[in-house]
Every structure is written in structure tokens, then in C-alpha cells.
Design a protein around this motif. Sequence first.
Motif, PDB file in Angstrom:
ATOM      1  N   SER A 250      91.882  28.311  -0.354  1.00 56.98           N
ATOM      2  CA  SER A 250      92.295  27.099  -1.074  1.00 56.98           C
ATOM      3  C   SER A 250      91.501  25.883  -0.618  1.00 56.98           C
ATOM      4  N   ARG A 251      90.383  26.093   0.054  1.00 56.12           N
ATOM      5  CA  ARG A 251      89.698  24.987   0.726  1.00 56.12           C
ATOM      6  C   ARG A 251      88.291  24.759   0.219  1.00 56.12           C
ATOM      7  N   ILE A 252      87.871  23.524   0.358  1.00 53.37           N
ATOM      8  CA  ILE A 252      86.460  23.181   0.230  1.00 53.37           C
ATOM      9  C   ILE A 252      86.111  22.272   1.398  1.00 53.37           C
ATOM     10  N   ARG A 253      84.831  22.231   1.701  1.00 57.88           N
ATOM     11  CA  ARG A 253      84.340  21.432   2.816  1.00 57.88           C
ATOM     12  C   ARG A 253      83.393  20.353   2.326  1.00 57.88           C
ATOM     13  N   ILE A 254      83.404  19.233   3.036  1.00 55.95           N
ATOM     14  CA  ILE A 254      82.417  18.190   2.808  1.00 55.95           C
ATOM     15  C   ILE A 254      81.710  17.941   4.123  1.00 55.95           C
ATOM     16  N   THR A 255      80.393  18.078   4.114  1.00 56.62           N
ATOM     17  CA  THR A 255      79.607  17.898   5.332  1.00 56.62           C
ATOM     18  C   THR A 255      79.483  16.419   5.654  1.00 56.62           C
ATOM     19  N   SER A 256      79.074  16.133   6.876  1.00 59.67           N
ATOM     20  CA  SER A 256      78.998  14.740   7.312  1.00 59.67           C
ATOM     21  C   SER A 256      77.922  13.950   6.570  1.00 59.67           C
ATOM     22  N   ASP A 257      76.971  14.652   5.934  1.00 59.83           N
ATOM     23  CA  ASP A 257      75.972  13.945   5.131  1.00 59.83           C
ATOM     24  C   ASP A 257      76.324  13.961   3.648  1.00 59.83           C
ATOM     25  N   GLY A 258      77.575  14.312   3.334  1.00 58.11           N
ATOM     26  CA  GLY A 258      78.064  14.123   1.979  1.00 58.11           C
ATOM     27  C   GLY A 258      77.791  15.219   0.980  1.00 58.11           C
ATOM     28  N   LYS A 259      77.771  16.478   1.430  1.00 57.97           N
ATOM     29  CA  LYS A 259      77.619  17.599   0.504  1.00 57.97           C
ATOM     30  C   LYS A 259      78.920  18.390   0.414  1.00 57.97           C
ATOM     31  N   ILE A 260      79.297  18.760  -0.794  1.00 56.40           N
ATOM     32  CA  ILE A 260      80.401  19.703  -0.978  1.00 56.40           C
ATOM     33  C   ILE A 260      79.864  21.104  -0.718  1.00 56.40           C
ATOM     34  N   VAL A 261      80.538  21.837   0.146  1.00 56.66           N
ATOM     35  CA  VAL A 261      80.223  23.243   0.390  1.00 56.66           C
ATOM     36  C   VAL A 261      81.452  24.042  -0.004  1.00 56.66           C
ATOM     37  N   LEU A 262      81.282  24.956  -0.939  1.00 59.22           N
ATOM     38  CA  LEU A 262      82.417  25.649  -1.545  1.00 59.22           C
ATOM     39  C   LEU A 262      82.843  26.887  -0.770  1.00 59.22           C
ATOM     40  N   CYS A 263      81.944  27.421   0.042  1.00 57.26           N
ATOM     41  CA  CYS A 263      82.244  28.610   0.843  1.00 57.26           C
ATOM     42  C   CYS A 263      81.351  28.587   2.070  1.00 57.26           C
ATOM     43  N   MET A 264      81.894  28.986   3.207  1.00 55.24           N
ATOM     44  CA  MET A 264      81.125  28.971   4.440  1.00 55.24           C
ATOM     45  C   MET A 264      79.861  29.820   4.354  1.00 55.24           C
ATOM     46  N   PHE A 265      79.893  30.847   3.491  1.00 53.10           N
ATOM     47  CA  PHE A 265      78.767  31.776   3.433  1.00 53.10           C
ATOM     48  C   PHE A 265      77.905  31.574   2.189  1.00 53.10           C
ATOM     49  N   ASP A 266      78.181  30.520   1.445  1.00 50.76           N
ATOM     50  CA  ASP A 266      77.338  30.180   0.309  1.00 50.76           C
ATOM     51  C   ASP A 266      76.036  29.563   0.831  1.00 50.76           C
ATOM     52  N   ASP A 267      75.006  29.573   0.009  1.00 52.43           N
ATOM     53  CA  ASP A 267      73.734  28.986   0.439  1.00 52.43           C
ATOM     54  C   ASP A 267      73.468  27.665  -0.268  1.00 52.43           C
ATOM     55  N   ARG A 268      74.516  27.092  -0.861  1.00 53.16           N
ATOM     56  CA  ARG A 268      74.331  25.857  -1.606  1.00 53.16           C
ATOM     57  C   ARG A 268      75.264  24.758  -1.096  1.00 53.16           C
ATOM     58  N   GLY A 269      74.783  23.525  -1.217  1.00 55.82           N
ATOM     59  CA  GLY A 269      75.602  22.354  -0.990  1.00 55.82           C
ATOM     60  C   GLY A 269      75.317  21.362  -2.102  1.00 55.82           C
ATOM     61  N   TYR A 270      76.337  20.669  -2.547  1.00 55.34           N
ATOM     62  CA  TYR A 270      76.203  19.776  -3.698  1.00 55.34           C
ATOM     63  C   TYR A 270      76.448  18.346  -3.241  1.00 55.34           C
ATOM     64  N   SER A 271      75.403  17.520  -3.334  1.00 58.46           N
ATOM     65  CA  SER A 271      75.472  16.172  -2.781  1.00 58.46           C
ATOM     66  C   SER A 271      76.357  15.268  -3.622  1.00 58.46           C
ATOM     67  N   LEU A 272      77.150  14.455  -2.926  1.00 59.12           N
ATOM     68  CA  LEU A 272      78.002  13.457  -3.559  1.00 59.12           C
ATOM     69  C   LEU A 272      77.379  12.062  -3.502  1.00 59.12           C
ATOM     70  N   GLY A 299      83.689  34.589  -2.273  1.00 56.28           N
ATOM     71  CA  GLY A 299      83.764  34.403  -0.826  1.00 56.28           C
ATOM     72  C   GLY A 299      82.990  35.430  -0.043  1.00 56.28           C
ATOM     73  N   PHE A 300      83.374  35.585   1.211  1.00 54.88           N
ATOM     74  CA  PHE A 300      82.684  36.463   2.146  1.00 54.88           C
ATOM     75  C   PHE A 300      82.638  37.905   1.636  1.00 54.88           C
ATOM     76  N   VAL A 301      83.650  38.304   0.888  1.00 56.11           N
ATOM     77  CA  VAL A 301      83.676  39.681   0.389  1.00 56.11           C
ATOM     78  C   VAL A 301      82.466  39.974  -0.495  1.00 56.11           C
ATOM     79  N   ASP A 302      81.911  38.942  -1.138  1.00 53.07           N
ATOM     80  CA  ASP A 302      80.728  39.128  -1.977  1.00 53.07           C
ATOM     81  C   ASP A 302      79.436  38.690  -1.289  1.00 53.07           C
ATOM     82  N   LEU A 303      79.545  37.823  -0.270  1.00 56.62           N
ATOM     83  CA  LEU A 303      78.358  37.219   0.332  1.00 56.62           C
ATOM     84  C   LEU A 303      78.060  37.743   1.732  1.00 56.62           C
ATOM     85  N   LYS A 304      78.799  38.746   2.191  1.00 61.56           N
ATOM     86  CA  LYS A 304      78.709  39.163   3.594  1.00 61.56           C
ATOM     87  C   LYS A 304      77.359  39.755   3.990  1.00 61.56           C
TER      88      LYS A 304
END
Length: 317
Positions: A250-272, A299-304
Amino acid sequence: MLFDGFGRKIDYLRISVTDRCNLSCFYCRKNGIEGFPRNEILTFEEIEFIVDIFKNEFEIKKLRLTGGEPLMRKGIDSLICRLCSKGLSVNLTTNGILLFKFAKFLAEQGIGVNLSLDTLNHNKFKFITGFDFLDYVLDGLEQFLSNGGNLKINTVVLKGVNDDEIFDLIDFAGKKGVEIRFIEFMPFVGKDVWSSYFVSEDEIKSRIERKGNLVFLGNGSSTARVYLFDNRVRIGFISTVTRPFCDSCSRIRITSDGKIVLCMFDDRGYSLKKFLRPEFDGDALRKFIIDIVKKKPRGFVDLKDKMAKFEMIKLGG
């Protein structure tokens, strides 16, 4: 409310306030990694604006501040006060080095603290983190608890390093009256390093059950399964590798430089940033978030099978 493409409700926001840290844990920071330029780090005003969008537009009420080490961010107490005034449930993850400075304040604000503590041994602490700051961590823990703070211990179990301390850590948590959560080492470093140190939840539970009973209490969150050991200590297991919880994420992350990261194991970040600088654009940001969250992978089940792009220190724990 906010839903992803799999119909999962997104109600938990984790924001990294800094990528700086006063430790150098080998499972978090890669050698030679450089920090974000300071002018790329989100300002408190920008963080507050983002939080307002998530709270007012998407009804998100649960917020966790991470890092790096969030207590290193200058003025963090001011930001926490501002966020708490919005009626949010604000929590924080820390390595504990600076906790003694903020213990009373955090307890009075009702901030739930997850404290990273992998060992009670000074030599092992230095091996894992690069520094022998264990006494600072234990002092901060004591001061926070003595002020009535709500604390959980997070322990990454590492084969040949601290897996012989499982019971010492359980006893320590029991004496302090806090829950301890054992976390599977995640593949954020080279696979050879990861496989050398990885210990599964089943192995940890098997060792524990040789000395006492584990009674399942339920899911403490979308990530942790909680047990009662020996009728005295609450033990949680966060097992991304062997028991991924992707279907209930149920979570999303925002990095300290302002990117949304949708999954810890994704390779993308979307700048805000384009919605924050040179001026705030709330309507466009709201629409952007709705569209981007639809791209959240299963999630990890597909990106492991691929390594995560983001180092933990930059992603936010």
C-alpha cells in the motif's frame, strides 16, 4: 483515495528527507557513492506541499520519514511539528546515533520510531556499519523509552555475522518491552554478497522454535507478520524475499531529491520537481500522481531477477 493498476489502495507514504548518513552499512551504501547535490534535495516547504496533496486529495494519513539518517537533516524537528499539526500519523526510521538528542521531543510528539539495531556487540557493529557507535544507539533507545516513546527494533539478520545473536536480541527486546522485527537481507548489493549473508525467515523461526513457542498474532502491517514468543516478546518478520507481500503493498516512496519510486525493486523514478520549481502547481501534481501510481508494478514477485536500481541510502529505508 488512490489506487494502482492492480486495485491496491495506496495509503502509506514514505518520504526520505536526506540521503546523508552517519554510518556506512555495507548492505545499504555502495562504495564510492556520492550524495545528491544539496540544491536537488527537497526543501521543507516542498515536502509539506507534497504531503498536503497526498493528505487532502488522496486521504493518506500514514507517513514515515526516512533517510539516509533523517535526524541528520537540519531542522527536522520543525518539519515534524508541521506535519504532526496536519493530523497525520507520523513515524520515523532511524539508526539511533542521534536519537538521544531528539528522544524527549519525538516521544512528546507521539512519533513512532523504528530503530535499526543489528547487533549488541561492538566489534560486529563496527563491521556492519563502519563505526563503533553502539553506545550512542543504546543511550538513545533508553532515553526515548524513558520518555514514554513507542519503539520497534528492526534487525537485518546476516549469516555468519549476527545470526548467533538472535536470542540475545530477543531477550534484549523483551527486557525493554518492545517488539523486535527480523528482516530478510534484501538484494540491494551484488548477488554474491547477498547470497553469502542471506538468512531466510524459515531458518530464523526454526532456531527460535527450538527454544520456545511462537504464537501467530496476525499481520502487524502490510509487511510484517507478528508472533508472540514464549508468551513474553513480540517478534515480527519482514520477509520480502521468501514471503513477498506485494499483493497487499500500500506504499509509495519519495526520494530526498523528489522522485516517486513505486517499488523498491523497480528501475524507475518519476521526478516531481517540475511541479514544485519554479512554483507549485497542485492541480498538475495531483493528476501526475494519479497517472504515475497506475504504473506501480506488481512488485518483487515479478522483479526479483534483476537488481534494484536505487541504493537503499538514496531510496529511503
